[in-house]
Write an enzyme that holds these catalytic residues in place. Structure first.
Site, PDB file in Angstrom:
ATOM      1  N   HIS A 168       0.849  -1.215   0.131  1.00  0.00           N
ATOM      2  CA  HIS A 168       0.156  -0.049   0.136  1.00  0.00           C
ATOM      3  C   HIS A 168       0.884   1.208   0.033  1.00  0.00           C
ATOM      4  O   HIS A 168       0.723   2.178  -0.835  1.00  0.00           O
ATOM      5  CB  HIS A 168      -0.722   0.100   1.238  1.00  0.00           C
ATOM      6  CG  HIS A 168      -1.912   1.335   1.373  1.00  0.00           C
ATOM      7  ND1 HIS A 168      -3.365   0.995   1.197  1.00  0.00           N
ATOM      8  CD2 HIS A 168      -1.486   2.402   1.537  1.00  0.00           C
ATOM      9  CE1 HIS A 168      -3.659   2.209   1.427  1.00  0.00           C
ATOM     10  NE2 HIS A 168      -2.896   3.123   1.800  1.00  0.00           N
ATOM     11  N   GLU A 169       1.896   1.568   0.953  1.00  0.00           N
ATOM     12  CA  GLU A 169       2.515   2.535   1.064  1.00  0.00           C
ATOM     13  C   GLU A 169       3.656   2.586  -0.132  1.00  0.00           C
ATOM     14  O   GLU A 169       3.996   3.833  -0.758  1.00  0.00           O
ATOM     15  CB  GLU A 169       3.642   2.499   2.348  1.00  0.00           C
ATOM     16  CG  GLU A 169       2.644   2.496   3.668  1.00  0.00           C
ATOM     17  CD  GLU A 169       1.669   3.690   3.636  1.00  0.00           C
ATOM     18  OE1 GLU A 169       1.761   4.467   3.096  1.00  0.00           O
ATOM     19  OE2 GLU A 169       0.569   3.265   4.271  1.00  0.00           O
TER      20      GLU A 169
END
Length: 214
Positions: A168-169
């Protein structure tokens, strides 16, 4: 709070951003900085300024609260993110999702690659898309290569929920939001998510909202 001027050198922008102190403002979907991608970190910030910026990311992540935060989420187009997850969830949820505590760490210039074809699908949210969650199928295990804030190389395998966090990051640093990978039929407000879909897995949601699990 005013955003740093796009015309100022990056270090000046970051100094301006940090000047008020406290948690930074998290930009939300629709701000172009979330879609432009990021520049690799290559010493654009002096060590002391980099340390202050990382501390501001940590404070902002905790205040939100969240388990990860990428530099573009506070308006800075650098390939830097922070993660930390105390995993304060029931044992049943932790077991189903492979969620285990993760210490605070800094990811500089991260890149990930899947190590197996297995994918796992769970509801996911984002501090830059407040009030909504959707099911995202992600790689169940990834190899992450990066550096820490001191330039030391990182080369680690992540599985379960930690693998989801680093994907996600890192996606944020490539100009992607989780919605780009989501099953949009699953999109739920946080209120409906809490009321209907708080089960450890999204199987019931898939049946009732008519979307396919991987």
């Amino acid at each position: 709070m005013a955003s740093p001027s796009d015309r100022a050198p990056l270090a000046e922008q970051v100094e301006e951003l940090l000047a008020p102190g406290g948690p930074l403002t998290i930009v939300t979907a629709g701000d172009p900085v979330l879609r432009r991608g990021t520049d690799p970190y290559d010493g654009q910030l002096a060590p002391a300024l980099l340390a202050r910026f990382i501390e501001a990311l940590r404070i902002t992540m905790h205040a939100a609260p969240g388990v990860g935060l990428a530099a573009p989420q506070v308006g800075v187009p650098l390939r830097i993110a922070v993660i930390e997850d105390p995993a304060p969830v029931p044992e049943e949820v932790a077991s189903a999702r492979g969620r285990v505590p993760q210490p605070f760490r800094v990811l500089v210039n991260p890149a990930y690659a899947p190590t197996a074809p297995t994918r796992a699908a769970f509801f996911e949210g984002c501090l830059s898309v407040p009030g909504w969650q959707a099911v995202v199928a992600r790689h169940a295990e990834v190899r992450l290569r990066a550096e820490d804030e001191h330039g030391r190389a990182l080369d680690e395998l992540f599985t379960g929920w930690p693998a989801r966090i680093v994907q996600h990051e890192t996606d944020h640093l490539d100009g992607m939001l989780y919605l780009d990978r989501a099953e949009l039929r699953s999109l739920s407000s946080s209120e409906e998510m809490a009321r209907r879909w708080s089960q450890p897995t999204p199987t019931t949601a898939a049946e009732e909202l008519a979307f396919k699990m991987p």
